[in-house]
Enzyme design. Sequence first.
Site, PDB file in Angstrom:
ATOM      1  N   LYS A 183      33.382 -39.520  32.392  1.00 49.36           N
ATOM      2  CA  LYS A 183      34.517 -38.812  31.781  1.00 49.36           C
ATOM      3  C   LYS A 183      34.440 -38.957  30.263  1.00 49.36           C
ATOM      4  CE  LYS A 183      38.351 -40.096  30.366  1.00 49.36           C
ATOM      5  NZ  LYS A 183      38.391 -39.226  29.162  1.00 49.36           N
ATOM      6  N   GLY A 234      35.149 -47.714  23.837  1.00 48.31           N
ATOM      7  CA  GLY A 234      36.362 -47.173  23.232  1.00 48.31           C
ATOM      8  C   GLY A 234      37.122 -48.274  22.518  1.00 48.31           C
ATOM      9  N   ALA A 237      42.418 -51.688  22.703  1.00 51.72           N
ATOM     10  CA  ALA A 237      43.674 -51.512  23.454  1.00 51.72           C
ATOM     11  C   ALA A 237      43.392 -50.890  24.820  1.00 51.72           C
ATOM     12  CB  ALA A 237      44.633 -50.637  22.646  1.00 51.72           C
ATOM     13  N   THR A 238      42.573 -49.818  24.836  1.00 58.39           N
ATOM     14  CA  THR A 238      42.264 -49.182  26.125  1.00 58.39           C
ATOM     15  C   THR A 238      41.380 -50.101  26.963  1.00 58.39           C
ATOM     16  OG1 THR A 238      42.328 -47.060  24.979  1.00 58.39           O
ATOM     17  CG2 THR A 238      41.478 -47.032  27.202  1.00 58.39           C
ATOM     18  N   GLU A 388      40.747 -52.170  11.604  1.00 57.98           N
ATOM     19  CA  GLU A 388      39.568 -51.319  11.732  1.00 57.98           C
ATOM     20  C   GLU A 388      39.985 -49.921  11.289  1.00 57.98           C
ATOM     21  OE1 GLU A 388      38.474 -50.040  15.754  1.00 57.98           O
ATOM     22  OE2 GLU A 388      36.367 -50.146  15.214  1.00 57.98           O
TER      23      GLU A 388
HETATM   24  P1  NAD Z   1      40.001 -44.764  23.149  1.00 57.23           P
HETATM   25  O1  NAD Z   1      40.105 -46.124  23.699  1.00 57.23           O
HETATM   26  O2  NAD Z   1      41.241 -44.086  22.682  1.00 57.23           O
HETATM   27  O3  NAD Z   1      39.357 -43.762  24.191  1.00 57.23           O
HETATM   28  C1  NAD Z   1      38.099 -44.026  24.792  1.00 57.23           C
HETATM   29  C2  NAD Z   1      38.037 -43.342  26.138  1.00 57.23           C
HETATM   30  O4  NAD Z   1      38.993 -43.962  27.015  1.00 57.23           O
HETATM   31  C3  NAD Z   1      38.358 -41.856  26.126  1.00 57.23           C
HETATM   32  O5  NAD Z   1      37.454 -41.198  26.991  1.00 57.23           O
HETATM   33  C4  NAD Z   1      39.773 -41.822  26.699  1.00 57.23           C
HETATM   34  O6  NAD Z   1      40.098 -40.602  27.327  1.00 57.23           O
HETATM   35  C5  NAD Z   1      39.730 -42.963  27.701  1.00 57.23           C
HETATM   36  N1  NAD Z   1      41.027 -43.526  28.080  1.00 57.23           N
HETATM   37  C6  NAD Z   1      42.204 -43.497  27.397  1.00 57.23           C
HETATM   38  N2  NAD Z   1      43.166 -44.162  28.078  1.00 57.23           N
HETATM   39  C7  NAD Z   1      42.586 -44.644  29.199  1.00 57.23           C
HETATM   40  C8  NAD Z   1      43.046 -45.438  30.288  1.00 57.23           C
HETATM   41  N3  NAD Z   1      44.302 -45.885  30.365  1.00 57.23           N
HETATM   42  N4  NAD Z   1      42.157 -45.777  31.255  1.00 57.23           N
HETATM   43  C9  NAD Z   1      40.871 -45.380  31.185  1.00 57.23           C
HETATM   44  N5  NAD Z   1      40.377 -44.597  30.184  1.00 57.23           N
HETATM   45  C10 NAD Z   1      41.227 -44.246  29.202  1.00 57.23           C
HETATM   46  O7  NAD Z   1      38.911 -44.875  21.976  1.00 57.23           O
HETATM   47  P2  NAD Z   1      38.435 -43.745  20.968  1.00 57.23           P
HETATM   48  O8  NAD Z   1      39.535 -43.525  19.991  1.00 57.23           O
HETATM   49  O9  NAD Z   1      37.891 -42.585  21.725  1.00 57.23           O
HETATM   50  O10 NAD Z   1      37.206 -44.461  20.242  1.00 57.23           O
HETATM   51  C11 NAD Z   1      37.329 -45.219  19.098  1.00 57.23           C
HETATM   52  C12 NAD Z   1      37.200 -46.690  19.406  1.00 57.23           C
HETATM   53  O11 NAD Z   1      35.985 -46.940  20.115  1.00 57.23           O
HETATM   54  C13 NAD Z   1      37.108 -47.557  18.168  1.00 57.23           C
HETATM   55  O12 NAD Z   1      37.920 -48.692  18.288  1.00 57.23           O
HETATM   56  C14 NAD Z   1      35.641 -47.969  18.116  1.00 57.23           C
HETATM   57  O13 NAD Z   1      35.388 -49.145  17.400  1.00 57.23           O
HETATM   58  C15 NAD Z   1      35.316 -48.061  19.552  1.00 57.23           C
HETATM   59  N6  NAD Z   1      33.872 -47.922  19.754  1.00 57.23           N
HETATM   60  C16 NAD Z   1      33.176 -49.022  20.162  1.00 57.23           C
HETATM   61  C17 NAD Z   1      31.799 -48.945  20.317  1.00 57.23           C
HETATM   62  C18 NAD Z   1      30.994 -50.130  20.764  1.00 57.23           C
HETATM   63  O14 NAD Z   1      29.860 -49.952  21.185  1.00 57.23           O
HETATM   64  N7  NAD Z   1      31.507 -51.337  20.683  1.00 57.23           N
HETATM   65  C19 NAD Z   1      31.152 -47.737  20.070  1.00 57.23           C
HETATM   66  C20 NAD Z   1      31.897 -46.644  19.652  1.00 57.23           C
HETATM   67  C21 NAD Z   1      33.274 -46.754  19.522  1.00 57.23           C
END
Ligand code: NAD
Length: 484
Positions: A183, A234, A237-238, A388
């Site tokens: 997804k 992601g 928090a998520t 961040e």
């Molecule tokens: P996000 O957590 O908002 O969303 C990530 C994904 O989770 C999306 O596909 C979203 O639809 C899904 N999602 C949202 N709520 C959910 C739930 N309750 N259950 C399951 N899935 C859910 O993150 P974002 O804003 O898309 O990405 C940015 C963040 O990702 C930043 O904090 C960044 O540092 C982090 N990130 C980490 C890495 C790593 O490798 N460590 C790489 C890239 C990004």
Amino acid sequence: MNIAQSPSSPETALPAQLRLSIAGKLVDAERSFDVLNPATNAVIAQAPEGSAEQLEEAITAAAEAFKSWSTLDWQTRSDYVQRYADALEARKEDLISLLTLEQGKPRHSQATSEVEAALYWVREVAKRHLPVEVIEETDEHVVEVHHTPLGVVGAITPWNFPMLLGLWKVAPCLITGNTMVLKPSPYTPLTSLFFGEIAQQVLPAGVLNVVSGGNELGQIITEHPAIAKISFTGSTATGKRVMASGASNLKRITLELGGNDAAVVLADADWPSLVKPLFWAAFGNSGQWCIAVKRLYVHSSIHAEFTAAFVEYAKSIKVGDGMDPTSDLGPIQNRMQYRKLLDLFADTRDKGYKIALGGTIDESLAGNFVPVTVIDNPPEDSRIVQEEPFGPILPIIAFDDTEEVIAKVNASPYGLAGSVWGGDRDKAIEVAKRMETGTVWVNEIHIHGIDIPFGGHKLSGMGVENGQEGLAGFTNTKTYMFRK
Ligand code: NAD
């Protein structure tokens, strides 16, 4: 879903329609949602909004496909994944254009690198396997450790590197004998739908399913009893929510989360040579990068000169539409993140921190453009140092003492990566060893590899991707013992 060609897009054959990939078929959804070009905020496509029923079909198909996929020998699976790499390669230029249109990053540089890296990953991961480990072999007794596939993996990806981070999950998942339901982020579903469609040309039905839609689909995946593992990238928090709901059936969980990476430039560093690499380490992908340098600590004896040279270089950087070959950096990918940056920029101005470059976002522009911004030595407890930002804004902070800077670096609740730069390599390595992060680089940065594990400590994640450990994360450890 229809994709409008960008007026500035080069000659490409972007797919006119993208669909969900479920059980080997390309299917439409009853509902759809807008996908915007962040350079204009114009709608470029209507993406299919998969329903809960369609997600269920995808999970069922993946579970069915697992029965035969998991029993194929490694070479056969490897051949399939190689053919997938070939099929992706054939659509490389279209993938690059689509990535720029939906994500914003410049086509000629960062979008090309992301797609090329993703394709390389698929091709190379296809050659990796986890050998059987023989622990004991005597005339009477044999002990072996095998790695067996888990089942259906749920992959959930973010919007900053949708191609690379998606395929980082797909390739190791499939080569180790699992099947997948992926997804993508609702902000950047198109490239994932496209690589899902391409997969249906070469992989057996149900092995890779891609379902786009809202966050609620992610929640269903994390709760679903037929999903054995979640591979999530992601926000922290998520990630916490994913871990909580995955507890229901003790899912295996890999979390790649946020970071607040520090780079430490020691007094004896050859600092003029670091200006350019550290600029790109902080501002690449417009700072929307988990491992972007987000805190740059420079020794006080060179801080002023370094900052002046950094700002000089930063002034030469052009922020613009990623389809324009003269753009060095693209827009912020979505309005939600853009609004977070408006707030952080306002805080930085309101607190009276010294703004060495940029500092004000021109809200009259149609796209989500944010200027390259450098904050000169803000206090340690400022939001710009502690949070961040996930945007093109960087604090350059002076420090006097190595112990002091190590304490500041490690005070962060995050622990993704970090780097140390110095003339005396051994001293730099000593600092690096004390950083509480999953990765640390000395006199280099952002080196990744198929065989190099990558993962975060503390609130930056759990488990790793890549390397043998990353592959093993898609398997159960199974111990066999034979009495001869
Ligand atoms: P996000 O957590 O908002 O969303 C990530 C994904 O989770 C999306 O596909 C979203 O639809 C899904 N999602 C949202 N709520 C959910 C739930 N309750 N259950 C399951 N899935 C859910 O993150 P974002 O804003 O898309 O990405 C940015 C963040 O990702 C930043 O904090 C960044 O540092 C982090 N990130 C980490 C890495 C790593 O490798 N460590 C790489 C890239 C990004």
